[in-house]
Design a protein around this motif. Sequence first.
Motif, PDB file in Angstrom:
ATOM      1  N   VAL A 146       4.817   0.066  -4.641  1.00  0.00           N
ATOM      2  CA  VAL A 146       4.456  -0.856  -3.333  1.00  0.00           C
ATOM      3  C   VAL A 146       5.594  -0.142  -2.475  1.00  0.00           C
ATOM      4  CG1 VAL A 146       5.457  -3.135  -4.820  1.00  0.00           C
ATOM      5  CG2 VAL A 146       6.866  -1.328  -5.012  1.00  0.00           C
ATOM      6  N   ASP A 147       6.080   0.823  -3.046  1.00  0.00           N
ATOM      7  CA  ASP A 147       6.870   1.695  -1.717  1.00  0.00           C
ATOM      8  C   ASP A 147       5.606   2.699  -0.669  1.00  0.00           C
ATOM      9  OD1 ASP A 147       9.510   1.592  -2.847  1.00  0.00           O
ATOM     10  OD2 ASP A 147       8.951   2.541  -4.897  1.00  0.00           O
ATOM     11  N   HIS A 148       4.470   3.140  -1.201  1.00  0.00           N
ATOM     12  CA  HIS A 148       3.604   3.351  -0.739  1.00  0.00           C
ATOM     13  C   HIS A 148       2.744   3.192   0.275  1.00  0.00           C
ATOM     14  CE1 HIS A 148       4.808   7.439  -2.666  1.00  0.00           C
ATOM     15  NE2 HIS A 148       5.184   6.411  -3.582  1.00  0.00           N
ATOM     16  N   LEU A 149       3.210   1.018   0.292  1.00  0.00           N
ATOM     17  CA  LEU A 149       2.023   0.333   0.874  1.00  0.00           C
ATOM     18  C   LEU A 149       2.191   0.566   2.689  1.00  0.00           C
ATOM     19  CD1 LEU A 149       2.039  -2.148  -0.918  1.00  0.00           C
ATOM     20  CD2 LEU A 149       0.316  -0.603  -1.229  1.00  0.00           C
ATOM     21  N   GLU A 150       1.128  -0.030   3.639  1.00  0.00           N
ATOM     22  CA  GLU A 150       1.674   0.215   4.878  1.00  0.00           C
ATOM     23  C   GLU A 150       3.070  -0.999   5.629  1.00  0.00           C
ATOM     24  OE1 GLU A 150       0.381   1.400   7.445  1.00  0.00           O
ATOM     25  OE2 GLU A 150       0.266   2.787   6.171  1.00  0.00           O
ATOM     26  N   PRO A 151       3.178  -0.640   5.954  1.00  0.00           N
ATOM     27  CA  PRO A 151       4.342  -1.752   6.508  1.00  0.00           C
ATOM     28  C   PRO A 151       3.918  -2.861   6.863  1.00  0.00           C
ATOM     29  CG  PRO A 151       4.363   0.037   8.444  1.00  0.00           C
ATOM     30  CD  PRO A 151       3.619   0.701   6.993  1.00  0.00           C
ATOM     31  N   THR A 152       4.498  -3.305   6.785  1.00  0.00           N
ATOM     32  CA  THR A 152       4.031  -5.450   7.443  1.00  0.00           C
ATOM     33  C   THR A 152       4.911  -5.974   8.618  1.00  0.00           C
ATOM     34  OG1 THR A 152       4.773  -6.545   5.963  1.00  0.00           O
ATOM     35  CG2 THR A 152       2.990  -5.860   5.839  1.00  0.00           C
ATOM     36  N   ASP A 153       4.446  -6.994  10.020  1.00  0.00           N
ATOM     37  CA  ASP A 153       5.384  -7.132  10.919  1.00  0.00           C
ATOM     38  C   ASP A 153       5.657  -8.641  10.559  1.00  0.00           C
ATOM     39  OD1 ASP A 153       5.628  -5.454  12.321  1.00  0.00           O
ATOM     40  OD2 ASP A 153       3.584  -5.803  13.017  1.00  0.00           O
ATOM     41  N   HIS A 154       5.197  -9.592   9.534  1.00  0.00           N
ATOM     42  CA  HIS A 154       5.738 -10.448   8.743  1.00  0.00           C
ATOM     43  C   HIS A 154       5.879 -11.217   7.074  1.00  0.00           C
ATOM     44  CE1 HIS A 154       3.803 -10.779  12.592  1.00  0.00           C
ATOM     45  NE2 HIS A 154       4.759 -12.063  13.238  1.00  0.00           N
ATOM     46  N   VAL A 192      -6.673  -1.860   3.513  1.00  0.00           N
ATOM     47  CA  VAL A 192      -7.281  -1.181   2.330  1.00  0.00           C
ATOM     48  C   VAL A 192      -5.989  -1.303   1.416  1.00  0.00           C
ATOM     49  CG1 VAL A 192      -7.141   1.214   1.413  1.00  0.00           C
ATOM     50  CG2 VAL A 192      -8.979   0.012   3.466  1.00  0.00           C
ATOM     51  N   ASP A 193      -4.920  -1.051   1.439  1.00  0.00           N
ATOM     52  CA  ASP A 193      -3.298  -1.531   0.807  1.00  0.00           C
ATOM     53  C   ASP A 193      -3.512  -3.070   0.651  1.00  0.00           C
ATOM     54  OD1 ASP A 193      -2.585   1.165   1.428  1.00  0.00           O
ATOM     55  OD2 ASP A 193      -0.711   0.337   2.597  1.00  0.00           O
ATOM     56  N   THR A 194      -4.044  -3.682   1.007  1.00  0.00           N
ATOM     57  CA  THR A 194      -3.928  -5.139  -0.037  1.00  0.00           C
ATOM     58  C   THR A 194      -4.909  -4.806  -0.878  1.00  0.00           C
ATOM     59  OG1 THR A 194      -3.629  -6.341   2.469  1.00  0.00           O
ATOM     60  CG2 THR A 194      -4.285  -7.777   0.248  1.00  0.00           C
ATOM     61  N   LEU A 195      -6.231  -4.376  -0.488  1.00  0.00           N
ATOM     62  CA  LEU A 195      -7.329  -5.053  -1.638  1.00  0.00           C
ATOM     63  C   LEU A 195      -5.835  -3.389  -3.122  1.00  0.00           C
ATOM     64  CD1 LEU A 195     -10.653  -3.551  -0.790  1.00  0.00           C
ATOM     65  CD2 LEU A 195      -9.634  -5.831  -1.474  1.00  0.00           C
ATOM     66  N   TRP A 196      -5.929  -2.616  -2.783  1.00  0.00           N
ATOM     67  CA  TRP A 196      -4.997  -1.857  -3.458  1.00  0.00           C
ATOM     68  C   TRP A 196      -3.749  -2.206  -4.793  1.00  0.00           C
ATOM     69  CZ3 TRP A 196      -2.317   4.174  -3.289  1.00  0.00           C
ATOM     70  CH2 TRP A 196      -1.867   3.882  -4.185  1.00  0.00           C
ATOM     71  N   VAL A 197      -2.751  -3.281  -4.433  1.00  0.00           N
ATOM     72  CA  VAL A 197      -1.975  -4.035  -4.674  1.00  0.00           C
ATOM     73  C   VAL A 197      -2.398  -4.743  -5.192  1.00  0.00           C
ATOM     74  CG1 VAL A 197      -1.200  -5.465  -2.838  1.00  0.00           C
ATOM     75  CG2 VAL A 197       0.291  -4.595  -4.035  1.00  0.00           C
ATOM     76  N   THR A 198      -3.655  -5.606  -5.294  1.00  0.00           N
ATOM     77  CA  THR A 198      -4.565  -6.854  -6.093  1.00  0.00           C
ATOM     78  C   THR A 198      -5.594  -6.223  -6.737  1.00  0.00           C
ATOM     79  OG1 THR A 198      -5.654  -6.958  -4.360  1.00  0.00           O
ATOM     80  CG2 THR A 198      -3.702  -8.218  -4.009  1.00  0.00           C
ATOM     81  N   GLU A 231      -9.755   6.592   3.821  1.00  0.00           N
ATOM     82  CA  GLU A 231     -11.077   6.038   2.585  1.00  0.00           C
ATOM     83  C   GLU A 231     -10.484   6.538   1.194  1.00  0.00           C
ATOM     84  OE1 GLU A 231     -14.547   8.784   2.941  1.00  0.00           O
ATOM     85  OE2 GLU A 231     -13.377   8.586   4.771  1.00  0.00           O
ATOM     86  N   GLY A 232      -9.804   7.628   1.415  1.00  0.00           N
ATOM     87  CA  GLY A 232      -9.385   7.860   0.522  1.00  0.00           C
ATOM     88  C   GLY A 232      -8.705   6.880  -0.783  1.00  0.00           C
ATOM     89  N   ARG A 233      -8.114   5.843  -0.241  1.00  0.00           N
ATOM     90  CA  ARG A 233      -6.851   4.817  -0.926  1.00  0.00           C
ATOM     91  C   ARG A 233      -8.594   3.562  -0.796  1.00  0.00           C
ATOM     92  NH1 ARG A 233      -1.444   3.598   0.664  1.00  0.00           N
ATOM     93  NH2 ARG A 233      -0.147   5.888   0.633  1.00  0.00           N
ATOM     94  N   ALA A 234      -9.379   3.408  -0.466  1.00  0.00           N
ATOM     95  CA  ALA A 234     -10.499   2.583  -0.728  1.00  0.00           C
ATOM     96  C   ALA A 234     -11.803   3.413  -1.933  1.00  0.00           C
ATOM     97  CB  ALA A 234     -11.550   1.754   1.075  1.00  0.00           C
ATOM     98  N   ALA A 235     -12.169   4.641  -1.423  1.00  0.00           N
ATOM     99  CA  ALA A 235     -13.061   5.079  -2.538  1.00  0.00           C
ATOM    100  C   ALA A 235     -11.972   5.351  -3.995  1.00  0.00           C
ATOM    101  CB  ALA A 235     -13.077   6.146  -2.443  1.00  0.00           C
ATOM    102  N   LEU A 236     -10.736   5.103  -4.441  1.00  0.00           N
ATOM    103  CA  LEU A 236     -10.275   4.527  -5.134  1.00  0.00           C
ATOM    104  C   LEU A 236      -9.904   3.422  -5.427  1.00  0.00           C
ATOM    105  CD1 LEU A 236      -7.934   6.235  -7.174  1.00  0.00           C
ATOM    106  CD2 LEU A 236      -6.404   5.585  -6.013  1.00  0.00           C
TER     107      LEU A 236
END
Length: 489
Positions: A146-154, A192-198, A231-236
């Motif tokens: 959770v500390d390595h995810l892209e930031p959100t504006d909302h 991609v980060d939404t996929l990783w965290v789910t 790409e790295g995160r999606a491939a993972l």
Amino acid sequence: TVSVLAAKLADERRRLDELQAGDLAVKATFELGYGQLEPAQARAFRLLGLADGPDISLAAARALLNLEPHVAEDLLEALVDTSLLESAAPGRYRYHDLVRLYARACAERDERTPQEREAVLSRLLDFYLATAAEVYALEHPGDRLVDHLEPTDHGGLVFGGRSTAIDWLYSEAAGLLASVRQSAGPSLRRAVDTLWVTQDLADSGATSGQYEAVATALWEEAARRGDARAEGRAALVVARTRMNAGRFEQADDAAARALLMAESCGDALTACWSQNSQGTMALYRNHHEQAERHLTAALAGFRAVDDRPGEASALCNLSRVRLAVGEISSALTLAEQGMAVYDDLGMSLRGANARYSLGLALTAAQRFDEAIASFREAHLRFTDSRQRLWEGMTLFRIAEAELCAQRPSPALDLAEQALAVLVGIGGDWRRGNVLTVLGRALQAVGQVDRARACWQEALDIFEELGSPEARQVRELVEGRASAPVPNTA
């Protein structure tokens, strides 16, 4: 002709225009209703039509519209009253397919720029990412992801407890995955980060097909753009879905690509998890030296970035490698170390993974009752977290332990339960292993013909996959083997 009409209706942009006869047209009816809406209602109607999900919750709609909850609810209920929106359940809304097409056409016509429409979908993705991160943090306390995810504006929702959070994840899965797929363009990294965290959705088997399709699409888009981090995160993520489906060689290919991309852009956490995944794939493919090498590197990497849950995962996977090469004492120690880390962090679900690994080592040590107790605790936790794939696999492992303890009757019942749970999930390789143990249990209770039928089906699976398990199962079919040998992978 019917074929020509079908082709015309297949084009969503033409569908409403085709549905007319003389002066009567579906589109005209929608135009009449839309023209009678107040400005705020009309805006809500057309913007909601931009989202691809089958339906939308009030909370997600509020985020998409950027309104206070009670204001959003009043607007949506007004649209329900005019029959332009449907409410199948309290707090959930959906369009009829044709009405959605009309709403989207209105948005494309009445919203001034494409950027305005993209902003709407970006707010929705922010909502899903922020809320999914909250769910992940509750289900995986202490996890550094959770500390390595892209930031959100909302922001997203905040939950009072873990159970409510898990309920949200599974009830929103279809809409969340649709939003992720739809956002593969301008919001690729957040998607991609939404996929990783789910990733628990993929592990559960509940939405694994849709999840993998979305992950693959994002991987392809990231590669096309040359975005190494995405790409790295999606491939993972793709590697994980392929592993769950039992396609281990393909999973290893994806994990190797993830590692290459992660190292090229300095994405340390992705690199650690890629090594961890490659180690697991090597274990499944009986490449034990390679598995040890990858997992040792993963363990060092997790410790370097102070990721204790990752460290525990690598320890548990190393336990299984040591078990596969006959180092039972080391396997027990590593599994216990991993379990201690998870328990210290209060991680119920990941603690189930550790107990699963410990159960394997205890079975190999012929401490069968302890193994079964460890597996049963894991099963309770997997069930609580809705991890159906691992529910089934744990039932299989309990059956295996019961069989090794010379208790074939409960082994038979448990293997049949495992087979039923794993229908459609887990892949053919896992099904082949369950069938093998089921056949052993059937043989032990005197049902030799049924046993041989199970083994023959397992043999067909393993031969088609080119799996080394085929040799042992062939001996069973031919009556040249009888002693149960647990598959520690």
